[in-house]
Design a protein around this motif. Structure first.
Motif, PDB file in Angstrom:
ATOM      1  N   ASN B 102      16.566  16.661  39.344  1.00 26.11           N
ATOM      2  CA  ASN B 102      14.974  16.479  39.259  1.00 26.11           C
ATOM      3  C   ASN B 102      13.759  16.679  39.786  1.00 26.11           C
ATOM      4  O   ASN B 102      12.690  16.701  39.560  1.00 26.11           O
ATOM      5  CB  ASN B 102      15.362  15.985  41.103  1.00 26.11           C
ATOM      6  CG  ASN B 102      15.914  14.729  41.276  1.00 26.11           C
ATOM      7  OD1 ASN B 102      15.895  13.761  40.880  1.00 26.11           O
ATOM      8  ND2 ASN B 102      17.011  15.076  42.317  1.00 26.11           N
ATOM      9  N   LYS B 105      12.622  17.018  36.558  1.00 26.08           N
ATOM     10  CA  LYS B 105      11.401  16.086  35.628  1.00 26.08           C
ATOM     11  C   LYS B 105      10.251  16.689  36.502  1.00 26.08           C
ATOM     12  O   LYS B 105       9.472  15.991  35.910  1.00 26.08           O
ATOM     13  CB  LYS B 105      12.302  15.032  36.296  1.00 26.08           C
ATOM     14  CG  LYS B 105      13.238  13.966  35.673  1.00 26.08           C
ATOM     15  CD  LYS B 105      13.756  12.319  35.576  1.00 26.08           C
ATOM     16  CE  LYS B 105      14.459  12.598  37.466  1.00 26.08           C
ATOM     17  NZ  LYS B 105      15.282  11.023  36.958  1.00 26.08           N
ATOM     18  N   LYS B 106      10.130  16.556  38.010  1.00 25.08           N
ATOM     19  CA  LYS B 106       9.160  17.021  38.245  1.00 25.08           C
ATOM     20  C   LYS B 106       8.092  17.803  37.728  1.00 25.08           C
ATOM     21  O   LYS B 106       7.097  17.751  37.430  1.00 25.08           O
ATOM     22  CB  LYS B 106       9.261  17.569  39.854  1.00 25.08           C
ATOM     23  CG  LYS B 106       7.980  17.458  40.783  1.00 25.08           C
ATOM     24  CD  LYS B 106       8.478  17.193  41.704  1.00 25.08           C
ATOM     25  CE  LYS B 106       6.901  17.020  43.227  1.00 25.08           C
ATOM     26  NZ  LYS B 106       6.292  18.178  43.190  1.00 25.08           N
TER      27      LYS B 106
END
Lengths: 131, 256
Positions: B102, B105-106
């Protein structure tokens, strides 16, 4: 344990295959980001395969062993660099390499402002190892 | 007596990889000792180990006048295998385990931006210095600039544009200097620039690019951040091979 090692190897080849294929598509005879794709594959495999890995700890141990071996490999890598050539290559190469490095460092804080804080920022900033 | 020494020597030479394990283990042991006792942990043990490795590479290069540092001495040839691109890439891939998807992705966007900016930045710096030192042909300037991107992009670009082998040699040297500078400077610079989060590690990977350099630099600074920096950095050389002989070269051709 060998399953973990083999999983890294599988991702290694899958990633490099994608990288080589991409390079071929663009008409370059080189591998484009094969290692990066391999890392994404391993990350996906281990993220979604976490329940399996938790039931079979040796699999994770097989990956962790090579993770720990990364720094020794880097030390061996630094010991096999062509340092003599780098230091005797004349002013153009030395100055270009050094200035590019220093200039790149200065742009890090600028880019750090893009897109807000990361999820793990606090955790790492507190000095935790995060892993 | 002589035969015993020879037997021992042969044992080391014919089991090169095992010799390398022993040697690297020894370097690491003393480096961590020095880190604790002499620098009070201020300078990371791996940073000292890497700087020791670079010094040994220098010594090896002087002794053998070869191109692979310590690995050119037959006794230490296993160092070349342990530190070669196969082991480097395999262990880098393994570091992805435990990274946060995550987070990737961020912060991936900042990493991608730094990648798109990092390649032209190094190219322009290299090209400007080539001009300063009196190079006038667009091909030569572009080749030196590409070499400053990484030591792989230099020869790829030089070959594509038809540069002379002397220019290609300079471009490779510029890339090697950058790679070594990144290895050696990162542990010090990271304190001031604050490369201490996954996001800044990704930006660092995108701006520096050299896989060996960023991997070693990050390992000596904060090993948990290696996957973030390395994942972005591995796309740098590929991007460089695409834009240096094309867009960036054409831009230079317009100027010169």
């Amino acid at each position: 344990m060998i399953y973990g090692v083999a999983l890294v190897a599988l991702c290694f080849f899958l990633g490099n295959f994608v990288g080589a294929f991409l390079g071929h598509m663009i008409g370059l005879n080189s591998n484009i980001g094969g290692v990066g794709f391999a890392m994404i594959f391993l990350l996906l495999a281990t993220t979604y395969g976490m329940p399996f890995m938790e039931r079979n700890p040796p699999v994770a141990d097989g990956i962790r062993f090579w993770q720990e071996m990364f720094i020794p490999v880097v030390v061996a890598m630094s010991a096999s660099q062509n340092v003599v050539r780098a230091l005797s290559s004349g002013h153009v190469a030395i100055i270009a390499g050094l200035v590019a490095t220093v200039a790149s460092f200065f742009f890090i804080p600028l880019f750090a402002r893009i897109g807000g804080k990361g999820i793990l920022d606090e955790k790492f900033a507190e000095g935790g190892e995060g892993r | 007596m002589n035969t015993i020494a020879e037997t021992v020597r042969n044992l080391f030479v014919s089991n090169g990889l095992v010799t390398a394990f022993l040697l690297v283990g020894t370097i690491t042991f003393f480096s961590y000792g020095i880190s604790r006792r002499l620098t009070n942990g201020l300078l990371h043990g791996s940073a000292i180990a890497i700087i020791t490795g670079l010094s040994l590479a220098y010594a090896g290069g002087i002794l053998t006048s070869g191109s692979k540092g310590l690995a050119d001495i037959p006794l230490f040839s296993g160092i070349g295998l342990l530190g070669g691109s196969m082991m480097r890439d395999f262990t880098i891939v393994s570091t992805a385990y435990g990274a946060d998807f995550n987070e990737l992705k961020k912060s991936g966007l900042a990493g991608a931006f730094s990648l798109l900016f990092g390649v032209p930045l190094s190219f322009i710096v290299g090209a400007a210095i080539a001009v300063y030192f009196g190079f006038t042909s667009a091909v030569d300037i572009a080749t030196v600039g590409a070499g400053t991107v990484t030591f792989v992009v230099g020869p790829v670009t030089g070959a594509a544009l038809g540069a002379g082998s002397d220019i290609i040699a300079i471009s490779i040297a510029a890339g090697v200097v950058k790679s070594i500078a990144v290895m050696a400077i990162t542990p010090f610079a990271a304190k001031f620039i604050r490369i201490d989060t996954p996001k800044t590690a990704m930006i660092y990977g995108g701006l520096m690019g050299t896989t060996s350099g960023t991997a070693a630099g990050m390992a000596a600074t904060k090993p948990a951040l290696v996957p973030y920096a390395a994942m972005v950095a591995t796309f740098y050389t590929g991007l460089g091979c695409i834009v240096c002989p094309s867009i960036l070269y054409y831009a230079l051709e317009v100027i010169f």
